[in-house]
Write an enzyme that holds these catalytic residues in place. Structure first.
Site, short mmCIF file in Angstrom:
data_model
loop_
_atom_site.label_atom_id
_atom_site.label_comp_id
_atom_site.label_asym_id
_atom_site.label_seq_id
_atom_site.Cartn_x
_atom_site.Cartn_y
_atom_site.Cartn_z
N ALA A 1 0.84 -1.35 0.01
CA ALA A 1 -0.12 0.15 0.12
C ALA A 1 0.69 1.33 -0.09
CB ALA A 1 0.10 0.28 1.23
N THR B 1 0.14 5.24 -1.64
CA THR B 1 -0.09 6.47 -1.01
C THR B 1 0.18 7.91 -1.60
OG1 THR B 1 1.94 6.55 -0.03
CG2 THR B 1 -0.55 4.91 1.12
N HIS C 1 -3.35 -9.62 -5.07
CA HIS C 1 -4.78 -9.36 -4.23
C HIS C 1 -5.98 -8.98 -5.58
CE1 HIS C 1 -2.66 -8.83 -0.16
NE2 HIS C 1 -2.05 -9.99 -0.08
N GLN D 1 0.46 -6.31 -4.10
CA GLN D 1 -0.43 -6.27 -3.03
C GLN D 1 -1.62 -5.62 -2.90
OE1 GLN D 1 2.46 -5.85 0.62
NE2 GLN D 1 0.93 -7.35 1.66
N CYS E 1 -18.90 -11.56 -11.38
CA CYS E 1 -20.07 -12.28 -10.28
C CYS E 1 -19.88 -13.25 -9.00
CB CYS E 1 -21.71 -13.36 -11.39
SG CYS E 1 -22.80 -13.81 -10.21
N CYS F 1 -27.02 -14.12 -13.56
CA CYS F 1 -27.91 -15.28 -12.90
C CYS F 1 -28.71 -14.47 -11.54
CB CYS F 1 -27.19 -16.82 -11.72
SG CYS F 1 -26.18 -15.35 -10.90
N VAL G 1 -4.59 -2.85 -5.53
CA VAL G 1 -5.14 -3.60 -7.04
C VAL G 1 -5.57 -2.28 -7.71
CG1 VAL G 1 -6.44 -5.22 -4.76
CG2 VAL G 1 -7.92 -2.57 -4.53
N CYS H 1 -21.70 -16.75 -9.71
CA CYS H 1 -21.29 -18.13 -11.13
C CYS H 1 -20.26 -17.19 -11.36
CB CYS H 1 -23.00 -17.41 -12.62
SG CYS H 1 -22.97 -15.45 -13.03
N PHE I 1 -5.22 1.34 3.09
CA PHE I 1 -6.16 0.55 3.11
C PHE I 1 -6.11 0.42 4.86
CE2 PHE I 1 -8.11 -3.52 3.30
CZ PHE I 1 -8.99 -3.32 2.96
#
Length: 348
Positions: A131, A135, A226, A208, A234, A255, A210, A237, A142
């Site tokens: 992280a 920053t 991560h 790490q 979903c 779905c 995202v 599904c 996080f």
């Protein structure tokens, strides 16, 4: 050599058998000529032929592993040439390297010089980021109190329990994170890592984070340990969905299940492919650089232990994990990477 012959001492190195001197003088034609002598412990002088041109001066020392010896004097006019050799040559003895670093880079933290040298002399390098790497692009950490949202610890929202039992809170949290990332750009530290990949100085980035900022900066070989907040699927599904569908709180078109970002929540396994490729790279690496992570989260915190190579830890806050690393640099990711890169560029 006598000073009245026009020769000037440019470099003196201490060796067991005596001192090695590199001399230079400017000829009548304006060309610099260089010569080397060994003055042994009995004051006997052995001279070696000469070369011309500053770029060739240090070739007179090729008979010695001269960077494994101790520097006594470096003339300012030769310093840049010596500094380039110091940055790009693998020097085995730490004390000797420190002596050369102090002579060539008196105003630079010695660990920054070590890092620049190790990056350029390693056969394979892996970078692991957390992280703290993001920053400085104004993304809240996080795991810090400044990253809390609605007075809620984000770690209690980024869970399988929240997804299953409090989906409105889960969806709002991640929708706001996605919206916030629209105006976020990679910082100079991200771009430094991308440039090192282009120079073949690093092979793999395991992250790490995202947020996708490494890829946005131009890095190609990135393994997202991560997951990625930009990818939506979903939860029921596994059908991929558009990001806008999740942000607008729509259900899965196939779905009617709950949509979610393809990130690793607390309680879930890491993506197997990203984990395996990062682990394989670390096991083969000569150098592993860990940047901006407290190494609190399992199992990623185990990765630096999987290398037999050298290790560097860069973080704004230094904790008790540092005993695991060969070099520890306390500092923000962007500035530290820029300082290291300044030395790398000197060697180009």
């Amino acid at each position: 050599m006598e000073a009245n012959q026009g020769w000037e001492t440019l470099l003196t190195i201490g060796a067991e058998e005596g001192d090695v001197h590199l001399y230079g003088k400017e000829t009548m034609e304006g060309i610099w000529e260089f010569s080397r002598t060994l003055v042994d412990n009995e004051e006997s002088i052995t001279a070696v032929g000469s070369v011309k041109g500053w770029e060739n001066a240090l070739s007179l020392l090729d008979d010695y592993s001269w960077l494994e010896l101790y520097p006594i004097y470096i003339d300012e006019r030769l310093r840049a040439h010596v500094a380039k050799e110091v940055l790009t040559t693998s020097i085995h003895h730490k004390d000797t390297f420190m002596a050369w670093a102090d002579r060539c880079f008196p105003d630079v933290n010695s660990n920054i010089v070590f890092a620049a040298n190790w990056i350029q002399t390693a056969g394979s390098t892996v970078v692991l980021t957390g992280a703290g790497m993001s920053t400085e692009s104004n993304i809240p950490d996080f795991r810090s109190s400044s990253g809390w949202w609605k007075q809620i610890d984000p770690r209690t929202v980024a869970t399988t329990e929240a997804l299953a039992g409090n989906y409105p809170l889960f969806q709002e949290f991640y929708a706001r994170r996605i919206e916030a990332l629209k105006d976020i750009d990679p910082h100079e530290g991200h771009r430094v890592l991308a440039s090192w990949e282009q120079l073949n100085l690093i092979d793999v980035i395991g992250t790490q984070n995202v947020d996708g900022l490494h890829a946005a900066a131009g890095s190609n070989n990135v393994h997202e340990l991560h997951g990625s907040i930009d990818k939506i699927r979903c939860d029921d599904c596994d059908m991929p969905a558009e990001k806008i569908a999740f942000v607008e709180n729509e259900a899965c078109f196939q779905c009617n299940g709950k949509l979610r970002p393809n990130v690793v929540l607390f309680g879930e396994m890491l993506p197997q492919k990203a984990w395996t490729k990062t682990l394989e790279a670390i096991e083969k690496a000569d150098l592993v650089i860990v940047i901006g992570t407290s190494l609190e989260v399992y199992p990623v915190n185990q990765l630096p232990n999987m290398t037999s190579g050298r290790t560097i830890y860069i973080n704004a806050e230094i904790s008790d994990v540092t005993h695991r690393f060969d070099i520890v640099i306390e500092g923000m990711a962007k500035l530290t990477l820029m300082e290291i890169n300044e030395l790398v560029l000197r060697s180009a």
